[in-house]
Design a protein around this motif. Structure first.
Motif, PDB file in Angstrom:
ATOM      1  N   PRO A   1      17.194  -6.022   4.892  1.00 56.23           N
ATOM      2  CA  PRO A   1      18.371  -5.211   5.219  1.00 56.23           C
ATOM      3  C   PRO A   1      19.623  -5.682   4.465  1.00 56.23           C
ATOM      4  O   PRO A   1      20.464  -4.873   4.115  1.00 56.23           O
ATOM      5  CB  PRO A   1      18.527  -5.386   6.727  1.00 56.23           C
TER       6      PRO A   1
ATOM      7  N   ASN B   1      19.945  -6.632   1.490  1.00 57.02           N
ATOM      8  CA  ASN B   1      20.032  -6.171   0.107  1.00 57.02           C
ATOM      9  C   ASN B   1      20.202  -4.669  -0.022  1.00 57.02           C
ATOM     10  O   ASN B   1      20.060  -4.120  -1.092  1.00 57.02           O
ATOM     11  CB  ASN B   1      18.780  -6.591  -0.675  1.00 57.02           C
ATOM     12  N   GLN B   2      20.471  -4.007   1.096  1.00 53.81           N
ATOM     13  CA  GLN B   2      20.641  -2.556   1.019  1.00 53.81           C
ATOM     14  C   GLN B   2      22.047  -2.139   1.378  1.00 53.81           C
ATOM     15  O   GLN B   2      22.451  -1.026   1.118  1.00 53.81           O
ATOM     16  CB  GLN B   2      19.700  -1.861   1.999  1.00 53.81           C
ATOM     17  N   LEU B   3      22.778  -3.047   2.036  1.00 53.84           N
ATOM     18  CA  LEU B   3      24.097  -2.675   2.514  1.00 53.84           C
ATOM     19  C   LEU B   3      25.138  -2.985   1.445  1.00 53.84           C
ATOM     20  O   LEU B   3      25.151  -4.067   0.873  1.00 53.84           O
ATOM     21  CB  LEU B   3      24.411  -3.412   3.818  1.00 53.84           C
TER      22      LEU B   3
END
Lengths: 269, 288
Positions: free
Chosen positions: B99, B101-103
């Motif tokens: 998570p 690395n997606q925000l």
């Protein structure tokens, strides 16, 4: 680890917090100019007054602000001393100790300088870092500089880089902590030994941290592409910055303050 | 072409180059149809090629041979423009494993707005989509918060909201629960089920957890780059010997029912989740 706050942002609701970040950036620059315009004792007093008025308006504890001034006390003291000794004035020196003379002008200059730096730091940090989140600051800078896009400057890209850097500071700190614990568990010693030894002990932390940040970057790039990111072109924004009445009032007040400082300089020279 | 299949995969193969110059094939001649509104789990152990399959569907990777049609459009067509890829990613969203690395943004609602902003949607419409997406994943109260202060499961829900706000037809979950604790995993599984049921979003869930796959409508088992099994969870779990061969195990409760069956105790009904299994056993006991 999770409680770290980025920058100095102080989360309360105040008239200054509510100002448009673009307006605040412009006002901060204006304020800095005014600080350097002031040249006599009356305008200096006005400056000091304005700094404390700003602190009060922003609802920030004076103690907190003073604490943030502390690290630069040394620099202020240093410049003050340099000024005292290096300014030569007309008339006889106040003190003459052979190799150095202290003139009245030197002392006045030093006091003015101290006040200027002091007010400069307080004014700009109240207007910017204390009352604006890093993200809206970046946002404000992006929008202020957006005319520069026309001459080909990648303003959006810089702002995006800033945002992502801010976003990843806590993640990387958490990771550094984990790596450090892992190395400690394997017997690494970060606290003893000479400076060089301690610096060397940091290498096993920095290398994994570096490689993992590259991994983060690759993953994030993929995720951003999957979310249809393709640079600033054709992008809209959810939050629209609007200059309200409060912003106009703030600009008028700062301009009036600048005018007052100039008047004091001229009429009480 | 079958009219009700949303994703159609034909003879898809992909391989990657080894350090010594040889090629290792990851997917071997795979064909698969996925219907609109389906809830599909792709199951396989590490190296089975399941994540590669997910990445192919979103044009992160390109196949060596074979075709993929999404919503009637061939995405493996060499004449695909950047605009076409953009359109594809608008329709097929992807949620990844980590998570963190997606925000993108430092504020939850700004992050959810990132996708719609990229699509060039009007600001007030983005606002509405962000609020809707956050309430759909049950994270409205954290809208102004910082992602860094959230738990892994909460961050992953924000990532899901970020995709949901783009209003995709299909969402791919590439081992999105692998880094979460059991509580976070359950949250995400419930969210995925809700997306499928209430929003009609086609779900493709890549996983190696049996109990997660058990909640889907259909399971595709990948082994060594080939489709080994394809069917409803009940059909798949009946063949537990075959599953074992490719390094997978049936969910614990299904295993229990199978063991009981061997001893001559027949338990009827679907027993994929612990609670359903418990109910079925109680029913069997009451009867016996």
């Amino acid at each position: 680890m999770k409680s770290i706050t980025l920058g100095q942002y102080y989360s309360v609701d105040s008239p200054i917090h509510r100002l448009d970040p673009r307006v605040k950036i412009v006002l901060a620059i204006l304020y800095i100019v005014i600080v350097f315009l002031s040249a006599n004792i009356l305008s200096m007093a006005l400056l000091l007054g304005s700094a404390f008025l700003l602190i009060a308006l922003a609802h920030i504890p004076v103690k907190l602000v003073m604490k943030s001034v502390k690290p630069i006390v040394f620099i202020i003291a240093f410049t003050a001393i340099i000024n005292i000794f290096w300014t030569s004035g007309e008339g006889d020196p106040l003190i003459d100790i052979g190799f150095a003379q202290i003139y009245k002008e030197g002392i006045v200059n030093a006091i003015f300088l101290v006040i200027r730096i002091f007010v400069l730091i307080i004014g700009s940090s109240i207007l910017l870092t204390y009352t604006t989140t890093p993200i809206s600051l970046t946002d404000g800078i992006e929008r202020l500089l957006s005319p520069l896009k026309k001459i080909g400057l990648p303003v959006h890209d810089f702002a995006m880089i800033m945002t992502i850097a801010l976003r990843f500071i806590p993640t990387l700190m958490e990771e550094a902590d984990k790596i450090m614990s892992a190395q400690k568990a394997r017997g690494a010693d970060f606290t003893n030994g000479s400076l060089i030894q301690r610096a060397k002990a940091l290498i096993p932390i920095l290398i994994p941290l570096f490689s993992s940040s590259i991994r983060h970057a690759l993953d994030l790039a993929t995720a951003m592409e999957c979310r249809c990111y393709r640079g600033g072109e054709g992008r809209t924004r959810m939050k629209i910055l609007k200059c309200g009445t409060a912003d106009i009032v703030a600009v008028v007040l700062v301009v009036a303050f600048g005018a007052a400082v100039v008047c004091l300089n001229v009429f009480f020279a | 072409m079958n009219s009700d299949s949303y994703i159609k995969i034909e003879n898809l193969s992909i391989s990657y180059e080894e350090d010594d110059g040889g090629r290792t094939s990851v997917l071997k001649n795979i064909s698969l149809n996925i219907k609109k509104g389906e809830y599909l789990a792709v199951l396989g152990h590490n190296g089975s090629g399941k994540s590669t399959l997910a990445k192919l569907l979103n044009m992160i990777l390109e196949p060596d041979s074979g075709k993929i049609y999404i919503d009637g459009k061939e995405i493996t067509d060499p004449s695909m423009t950047e605009e076409d890829v953009f359109e594809l990613r608008k329709k097929v969203g992807m949620v990844f494993q980590n998570p963190d690395n997606q925000l993108v943004a430092t504020i939850v609602e700004d992050d959810v707005a990132f996708g719609p902003e990229n699509l060039g949607i009007e600001p007030h419409e983005i606002r509405k989509r962000v609020d809707d997406a956050l309430s759909a994943v049950g994270m409205s109260e954290y809208a102004k918060g910082e992602p860094a202060r959230l738990s892994g499961g909460q961050k992953q829900r924000i990532a899901i909201a970020g995709i949901l706000a783009m209003k995709p037809d299909c969402m791919i979950f590439d081992e999105s629960t692998a880094m979460l604790d059991p509580l976070g995993r359950r949250d995400i599984m419930d969210t995925i089920e809700m997306l499928n049921r209430e929003h009609g979003i086609t779900i493709i869930m890549i996983t190696h957890y049996m109990d997660e796959a058990a909640r889907a409508n259909r399971i595709v088992v990948l082994d060594d780059g080939e489709i080994l099994m394809d069917g409803a969870p009940t059909q798949i779990f009946e063949q537990h010997e075959k599953l074992k061969e490719c390094g997978l195990d049936v969910p614990q409760c299904v295993g229990l029912v199978n063991l009981l069956k061997e001893r001559g105790i027949i338990i009827k009904g679907e027993c994929h989740t612990p609670s359903a299994c418990a109910d079925a056993i109680v029913a069997a006991l009451n009867k016996g």
